[in-house]
Design a protein around this motif. Structure first.
Motif, PDB file in Angstrom:
ATOM      1  N   ASN A  14      -6.602   1.871   0.201  1.00  0.00           N
ATOM      2  CA  ASN A  14      -6.426   1.503   1.615  1.00  0.00           C
ATOM      3  C   ASN A  14      -7.726   1.004   2.241  1.00  0.00           C
ATOM      4  OD1 ASN A  14      -3.676   1.993   1.992  1.00  0.00           O
ATOM      5  ND2 ASN A  14      -4.038   4.190   2.176  1.00  0.00           N
ATOM      6  N   LYS A  22      -4.889   6.006  -5.211  1.00  0.00           N
ATOM      7  CA  LYS A  22      -3.848   5.954  -4.183  1.00  0.00           C
ATOM      8  C   LYS A  22      -4.434   5.969  -2.775  1.00  0.00           C
ATOM      9  CE  LYS A  22      -0.446   8.542  -6.835  1.00  0.00           C
ATOM     10  NZ  LYS A  22       0.504   9.643  -6.758  1.00  0.00           N
ATOM     11  N   THR A  23      -5.422   6.803  -2.553  1.00  0.00           N
ATOM     12  CA  THR A  23      -5.992   6.924  -1.211  1.00  0.00           C
ATOM     13  C   THR A  23      -7.138   5.938  -0.984  1.00  0.00           C
ATOM     14  OG1 THR A  23      -7.436   8.692  -1.997  1.00  0.00           O
ATOM     15  CG2 THR A  23      -5.349   9.356  -0.980  1.00  0.00           C
ATOM     16  N   ASN A  36      -5.094  10.198  -7.671  1.00  0.00           N
ATOM     17  CA  ASN A  36      -5.147  10.276  -6.202  1.00  0.00           C
ATOM     18  C   ASN A  36      -6.267   9.426  -5.611  1.00  0.00           C
ATOM     19  OD1 ASN A  36      -2.908  11.841  -5.719  1.00  0.00           O
ATOM     20  ND2 ASN A  36      -4.025  13.767  -5.997  1.00  0.00           N
ATOM     21  N   LEU A  62       0.825  -1.212   0.000  1.00  0.00           N
ATOM     22  CA  LEU A  62       0.000   0.000   0.000  1.00  0.00           C
ATOM     23  C   LEU A  62       0.858   1.259   0.000  1.00  0.00           C
ATOM     24  CD1 LEU A  62      -2.823  -1.185   2.414  1.00  0.00           C
ATOM     25  CD2 LEU A  62      -2.915  -0.965  -0.078  1.00  0.00           C
ATOM     26  N   ASP A  63       1.990   1.230   0.691  1.00  0.00           N
ATOM     27  CA  ASP A  63       2.901   2.383   0.677  1.00  0.00           C
ATOM     28  C   ASP A  63       3.436   2.629  -0.727  1.00  0.00           C
ATOM     29  OD1 ASP A  63       2.589   2.720   3.412  1.00  0.00           O
ATOM     30  OD2 ASP A  63       4.331   1.475   3.886  1.00  0.00           O
ATOM     31  N   ILE A 113       1.991   1.775  -3.555  1.00  0.00           N
ATOM     32  CA  ILE A 113       0.881   2.264  -4.389  1.00  0.00           C
ATOM     33  C   ILE A 113       0.714   3.765  -4.190  1.00  0.00           C
ATOM     34  CG2 ILE A 113      -1.647   2.228  -4.650  1.00  0.00           C
ATOM     35  CD1 ILE A 113      -0.328  -0.107  -6.015  1.00  0.00           C
ATOM     36  N   GLU A 114       0.783   4.225  -2.949  1.00  0.00           N
ATOM     37  CA  GLU A 114       0.624   5.654  -2.667  1.00  0.00           C
ATOM     38  C   GLU A 114       1.727   6.494  -3.313  1.00  0.00           C
ATOM     39  OE1 GLU A 114       0.116   6.682   1.429  1.00  0.00           O
ATOM     40  OE2 GLU A 114      -1.573   5.295   1.677  1.00  0.00           O
ATOM     41  N   ASN A 115       2.885   5.917  -3.576  1.00  0.00           N
ATOM     42  CA  ASN A 115       4.004   6.652  -4.164  1.00  0.00           C
ATOM     43  C   ASN A 115       4.068   6.561  -5.686  1.00  0.00           C
ATOM     44  OD1 ASN A 115       5.096   7.650  -1.733  1.00  0.00           O
ATOM     45  ND2 ASN A 115       5.959   5.645  -1.301  1.00  0.00           N
ATOM     46  N   GLN A 116       3.114   5.879  -6.307  1.00  0.00           N
ATOM     47  CA  GLN A 116       3.102   5.762  -7.763  1.00  0.00           C
ATOM     48  C   GLN A 116       2.641   7.081  -8.383  1.00  0.00           C
ATOM     49  OE1 GLN A 116       4.152   3.066  -9.649  1.00  0.00           O
ATOM     50  NE2 GLN A 116       4.879   2.411  -7.649  1.00  0.00           N
TER      51      GLN A 116
END
Length: 145
Positions: free
Chosen positions: A142, A138-139, A135, A124-125, A127-130
């Motif tokens: 979770n 990314k959010t 957005n 998940l971390d 994915i958030e940085n892709q």
């Protein structure tokens, strides 16, 4: 449990245990530069790790990696079209003399990715940085885990 056996597949794949395949891949990926140096040498009967891996497969065969675009193979992966108003094709020109860099100087050891999201605590971390994901993906992802 995973079932990879199918009529049209390589018979070696269907009889290989997931644990064995994962172990073999992990070892090979970590030793990529060493294996590349071995491949650059003339073939011998005693290729250490490669021979060991080949003997683990039920069918005798030689497997190699076909890496894209390391050297000209005569096959283009993308169209080589001229730019507007130009006559020359885009991309690398054919027939130019090039000095090839040995594969062992290009490849680096790699770590095998976890097979599932459940096995990957950093999924998940990452994915958030892709940067290529919107957005809301990314959010919102979770909330699914």
């Amino acid at each position: 449990m995973i079932f990879l056996q199918q009529e049209t597949a390589d018979p070696s794949v269907g009889s290989l245990l997931l644990k064995t395949a994962t172990s073999m891949l992990r070892e090979v990926l970590l030793r990529l530069p060493e294996l590349a140096r071995e491949l650059e040498q003339p073939k011998t009967k005693h290729r250490t790790l490669l021979a060991k891996l080949a003997s683990a497969l039920p069918v005798s065969q030689e497997w190699t990696l076909a890496l894209d675009e390391l050297e000209d193979s005569g096959m283009d992966l993308r169209p080589r079209l001229p730019l507007p108003g130009e006559r020359e094709l885009t991309g690398a020109s054919r027939g130019l003399e090039r000095t090839a860099v040995p594969l062992s100087e290009i490849v680096v050891p790699l770590k095998l990715d976890p097979l599932t999201v459940a096995d990957d605590s950093a999924f998940l971390d990452r994915i958030e940085n892709q940067i290529n994901l919107p957005n809301y993906v990314k959010t919102g992802i979770n909330t699914l885990y």
